[in-house]
Design an enzyme around this catalytic site. Structure first.
Site, PDB file in Angstrom:
ATOM      1  N   LEU A 240       0.826  -1.202   0.000  1.00 47.78           N
ATOM      2  CA  LEU A 240       0.000   0.000   0.000  1.00 47.78           C
ATOM      3  C   LEU A 240       0.866   1.261   0.000  1.00 47.78           C
ATOM      4  O   LEU A 240       2.074   1.192   0.258  1.00 47.78           O
ATOM      5  CB  LEU A 240      -0.905  -0.025   1.242  1.00 47.78           C
ATOM      6  CG  LEU A 240      -1.842  -1.242   1.324  1.00 47.78           C
ATOM      7  CD1 LEU A 240      -2.546  -1.282   2.675  1.00 47.78           C
ATOM      8  CD2 LEU A 240      -2.853  -1.230   0.198  1.00 47.78           C
ATOM      9  N   PRO A 241       0.271   2.433  -0.273  1.00 48.81           N
ATOM     10  CA  PRO A 241       1.092   3.646  -0.411  1.00 48.81           C
ATOM     11  C   PRO A 241       1.841   4.069   0.857  1.00 48.81           C
ATOM     12  O   PRO A 241       3.037   4.349   0.793  1.00 48.81           O
ATOM     13  CB  PRO A 241       0.056   4.709  -0.815  1.00 48.81           C
ATOM     14  CG  PRO A 241      -1.079   3.951  -1.412  1.00 48.81           C
ATOM     15  CD  PRO A 241      -1.131   2.642  -0.681  1.00 48.81           C
TER      16      PRO A 241
ATOM     17  N   THR B  66       6.478   0.684   1.760  1.00 42.85           N
ATOM     18  CA  THR B  66       7.495   1.511   2.424  1.00 42.85           C
ATOM     19  C   THR B  66       6.751   2.483   3.328  1.00 42.85           C
ATOM     20  O   THR B  66       6.051   3.376   2.833  1.00 42.85           O
ATOM     21  CB  THR B  66       8.324   2.295   1.387  1.00 42.85           C
ATOM     22  OG1 THR B  66       8.946   1.370   0.503  1.00 42.85           O
ATOM     23  CG2 THR B  66       9.389   3.130   2.077  1.00 42.85           C
TER      24      THR B  66
ATOM     25  N   LYS C  12      15.701   0.258   4.685  1.00 45.47           N
ATOM     26  CA  LYS C  12      15.215   0.806   3.403  1.00 45.47           C
ATOM     27  C   LYS C  12      15.399   2.336   3.374  1.00 45.47           C
ATOM     28  O   LYS C  12      15.820   2.905   2.370  1.00 45.47           O
ATOM     29  CB  LYS C  12      13.742   0.415   3.246  1.00 45.47           C
ATOM     30  CG  LYS C  12      12.971   1.154   2.182  1.00 45.47           C
ATOM     31  CD  LYS C  12      13.125   0.575   0.811  1.00 45.47           C
ATOM     32  CE  LYS C  12      12.350   1.401  -0.207  1.00 45.47           C
ATOM     33  NZ  LYS C  12      12.634   1.071  -1.566  1.00 45.47           N
TER      34      LYS C  12
ATOM     35  N   LYS D 120       8.867  11.172  -0.784  1.00 45.47           N
ATOM     36  CA  LYS D 120       8.183  10.480   0.326  1.00 45.47           C
ATOM     37  C   LYS D 120       9.200   9.726   1.191  1.00 45.47           C
ATOM     38  O   LYS D 120       9.198   9.839   2.414  1.00 45.47           O
ATOM     39  CB  LYS D 120       7.155   9.493  -0.253  1.00 45.47           C
ATOM     40  CG  LYS D 120       6.539   8.574   0.790  1.00 45.47           C
ATOM     41  CD  LYS D 120       5.889   7.337   0.166  1.00 45.47           C
ATOM     42  CE  LYS D 120       5.878   6.194   1.146  1.00 45.47           C
ATOM     43  NZ  LYS D 120       5.476   4.917   0.602  1.00 45.47           N
TER      44      LYS D 120
HETATM   45  P1  NAD Z   1       0.541   2.514  -6.098  1.00 42.74           P
HETATM   46  O1  NAD Z   1      -0.059   3.794  -5.647  1.00 42.74           O
HETATM   47  O2  NAD Z   1       0.711   2.242  -7.545  1.00 42.74           O
HETATM   48  O3  NAD Z   1      -0.315   1.281  -5.488  1.00 42.74           O
HETATM   49  C1  NAD Z   1      -0.918   1.265  -4.238  1.00 42.74           C
HETATM   50  C2  NAD Z   1      -2.246   0.524  -4.385  1.00 42.74           C
HETATM   51  O4  NAD Z   1      -2.852   0.368  -3.112  1.00 42.74           O
HETATM   52  C3  NAD Z   1      -3.251   1.267  -5.268  1.00 42.74           C
HETATM   53  O5  NAD Z   1      -3.635   0.430  -6.344  1.00 42.74           O
HETATM   54  C4  NAD Z   1      -4.415   1.562  -4.325  1.00 42.74           C
HETATM   55  O6  NAD Z   1      -5.687   1.490  -4.957  1.00 42.74           O
HETATM   56  C5  NAD Z   1      -4.258   0.450  -3.305  1.00 42.74           C
HETATM   57  N1  NAD Z   1      -4.905   0.705  -2.037  1.00 42.74           N
HETATM   58  C6  NAD Z   1      -4.769   1.777  -1.225  1.00 42.74           C
HETATM   59  N2  NAD Z   1      -5.533   1.618  -0.119  1.00 42.74           N
HETATM   60  C7  NAD Z   1      -6.158   0.426  -0.241  1.00 42.74           C
HETATM   61  C8  NAD Z   1      -7.090  -0.304   0.560  1.00 42.74           C
HETATM   62  N3  NAD Z   1      -7.521   0.178   1.726  1.00 42.74           N
HETATM   63  N4  NAD Z   1      -7.535  -1.495   0.118  1.00 42.74           N
HETATM   64  C9  NAD Z   1      -7.091  -1.989  -1.062  1.00 42.74           C
HETATM   65  N5  NAD Z   1      -6.216  -1.368  -1.875  1.00 42.74           N
HETATM   66  C10 NAD Z   1      -5.764  -0.162  -1.458  1.00 42.74           C
HETATM   67  O7  NAD Z   1       1.941   2.392  -5.332  1.00 42.74           O
HETATM   68  P2  NAD Z   1       3.169   1.441  -5.715  1.00 42.74           P
HETATM   69  O8  NAD Z   1       4.064   2.153  -6.655  1.00 42.74           O
HETATM   70  O9  NAD Z   1       2.646   0.078  -6.040  1.00 42.74           O
HETATM   71  O10 NAD Z   1       3.931   1.407  -4.308  1.00 42.74           O
HETATM   72  C11 NAD Z   1       3.456   0.639  -3.217  1.00 42.74           C
HETATM   73  C12 NAD Z   1       4.454   0.750  -2.085  1.00 42.74           C
HETATM   74  O11 NAD Z   1       5.736   0.276  -2.538  1.00 42.74           O
HETATM   75  C13 NAD Z   1       4.674   2.193  -1.592  1.00 42.74           C
HETATM   76  O12 NAD Z   1       4.817   2.175  -0.200  1.00 42.74           O
HETATM   77  C14 NAD Z   1       5.956   2.604  -2.290  1.00 42.74           C
HETATM   78  O13 NAD Z   1       6.680   3.590  -1.575  1.00 42.74           O
HETATM   79  C15 NAD Z   1       6.712   1.281  -2.332  1.00 42.74           C
HETATM   80  N6  NAD Z   1       7.709   1.172  -3.404  1.00 42.74           N
HETATM   81  C16 NAD Z   1       7.427   1.604  -4.670  1.00 42.74           C
HETATM   82  C17 NAD Z   1       8.391   1.487  -5.663  1.00 42.74           C
HETATM   83  C18 NAD Z   1       8.102   1.962  -7.073  1.00 42.74           C
HETATM   84  O14 NAD Z   1       9.044   2.077  -7.863  1.00 42.74           O
HETATM   85  N7  NAD Z   1       6.848   2.208  -7.432  1.00 42.74           N
HETATM   86  C19 NAD Z   1       9.638   0.911  -5.382  1.00 42.74           C
HETATM   87  C20 NAD Z   1       9.886   0.444  -4.093  1.00 42.74           C
HETATM   88  C21 NAD Z   1       8.907   0.579  -3.107  1.00 42.74           C
END
Ligand code: NAD
Length: 302
Positions: A65-66, A99, A174, A249
């Site tokens: 999740l975010p 994260t 991280k 973030k």
């Molecule tokens: P994203 O915003 O694409 O995905 C998050 C998903 O969570 C969304 O699809 C949203 O609809 C869903 N969501 C939120 N609340 C919810 C709930 N209550 N029930 C069900 N679904 C819910 O984000 P992402 O890029 O996939 O990143 C996810 C995590 O991974 C973050 O913490 C980010 O910091 C970390 N991260 C991302 C990357 C990257 O390159 N994108 C790399 C490493 C770590």
């Protein structure tokens, strides 16, 4: 085959869940965005009507999740929380790969423990490409026995599995890593811009520094100057990769951690300001290596 509940099918969670299904697990998924659910069906996942249904009957549940508020809101019974820990059997294992701030990870871990549920904080490194290829690095905090139990499932989504220490240690490691990444990316952009302004070719300068004491991952594997490295985001208009706003973030989380630890992080604070400034100039959706644009002139080559 394990029955796995998976919540959060965004840029990272979508391909991670798909890799679990591809490995033969029964993956029950949920996301708030309908398009993500459609993609998950195509990837062989079982779509649930809500998050509670997704984890029902599962001994293993994963969230991606975010931010901390979403993770707490999912697993805890605090105001507005869905209390999904209450839907799991005692002995179940929850792995949160988001994260998030260390306090949220520890709060969910403590609440899980109180119910006899095991919890690991397991943020990842490797980005969207690593999630799709199943080559992520997992940086895990929690009990060693729980880490060992999680390994076969994590191995379906990642190549490098590290236990950083106790609960919360995955998030701490991280944040340290991403703060250092931000610092050496900004430093690399600064050095390249200086050399180019004084007439050097960015590719030649990169080769020289890459074989000298200035070498680092940003220079060698993720060069920020367009055209120097064919496969780097810089060579495709800074599209794809790791978005500047996600780096902002992560740097915010690192600053909060530094405050908690009473640890001086002057370079990290400067990097945070630089990336924040860059994002504020409308570059938040671009790959973070586009920080180079703060330093270079439009007339510079490349
Ligand atoms: P994203 O915003 O694409 O995905 C998050 C998903 O969570 C969304 O699809 C949203 O609809 C869903 N969501 C939120 N609340 C919810 C709930 N209550 N029930 C069900 N679904 C819910 O984000 P992402 O890029 O996939 O990143 C996810 C995590 O991974 C973050 O913490 C980010 O910091 C970390 N991260 C991302 C990357 C990257 O390159 N994108 C790399 C490493 C770590």
């Amino acid at each position: 085959m394990t029955r796995i509940g998976f919540i959060g099918l965004g840029n990272m969670g979508g391909p991670m869940a798909a890799n679990l299904a591809r490995a033969g697990h029964a993956v029950q998924v949920f996301d708030l965005v309908p398009e993500s659910l459609e993609r998950a069906i195509k990837a062989g996942c079982i779509v649930a009507g809500d998050a509670r249904e997704a984890v029902t009957g599962c001994d293993l549940a994963i969230s991606m999740l975010p931010a901390g508020e979403h993770v707490r809101g999912l697993w805890l019974s605090e105001v507005g929380g869905q209390d999904l820990l209450g839907a799991l059997p005692a002995g179940a294992l929850v792995i949160d790969c988001s994260t998030i701030d260390v306090a949220s990870a520890r709060a969910v871990g403590a609440a899980a423990k109180a119910r006899g549920i095991r919890f690991l904080d397991a943020p990842v490194s490797g980005g969207v490409a690593g999630a799709a290829a199943g080559t992520l690095t997992f940086i895990v905090g929690g009990e060693s026995s729980d880490f060992e139990a999680a390994k076969p499932v994590l191995a379906c989504m990642g190549q490098n599995l590290f236990r950083a220490g106790a609960l919360g240690a995955g998030q701490i490691a991280k944040m340290c890593n991403n703060m250092l990444l931000a610092i050496h990316m900004a430093g690399t952009a600064e050095a390249l811009a200086l050399g180019v302004k004084e007439g050097l070719d960015p590719g030649v300068l990169s080769t020289i520094m890459g074989k000298s004491s200035g070498n680092n991952w940003s220079l060698e594997r993720y060069n920020p100057w367009p055209g120097v490295m064919e496969n780097a985001p810089a060579s495709r208009g800074y599209e794809g990769g790791f978005m500047t706003r996600l780096m902002v973030k992560d740097l915010g989380l690192a600053m909060a951690l530094a405050e908690h630890a009473h640890s001086a992080v002057p370079m990290g604070a400067l990097a945070r300001n630089l990336f924040n400034l860059h994002a504020a100039k409308g570059q938040g959706a671009k790959d973070f290596s586009s920080i180079l644009e703060l330093y270079r002139d439009k007339t510079d080559p490349g």
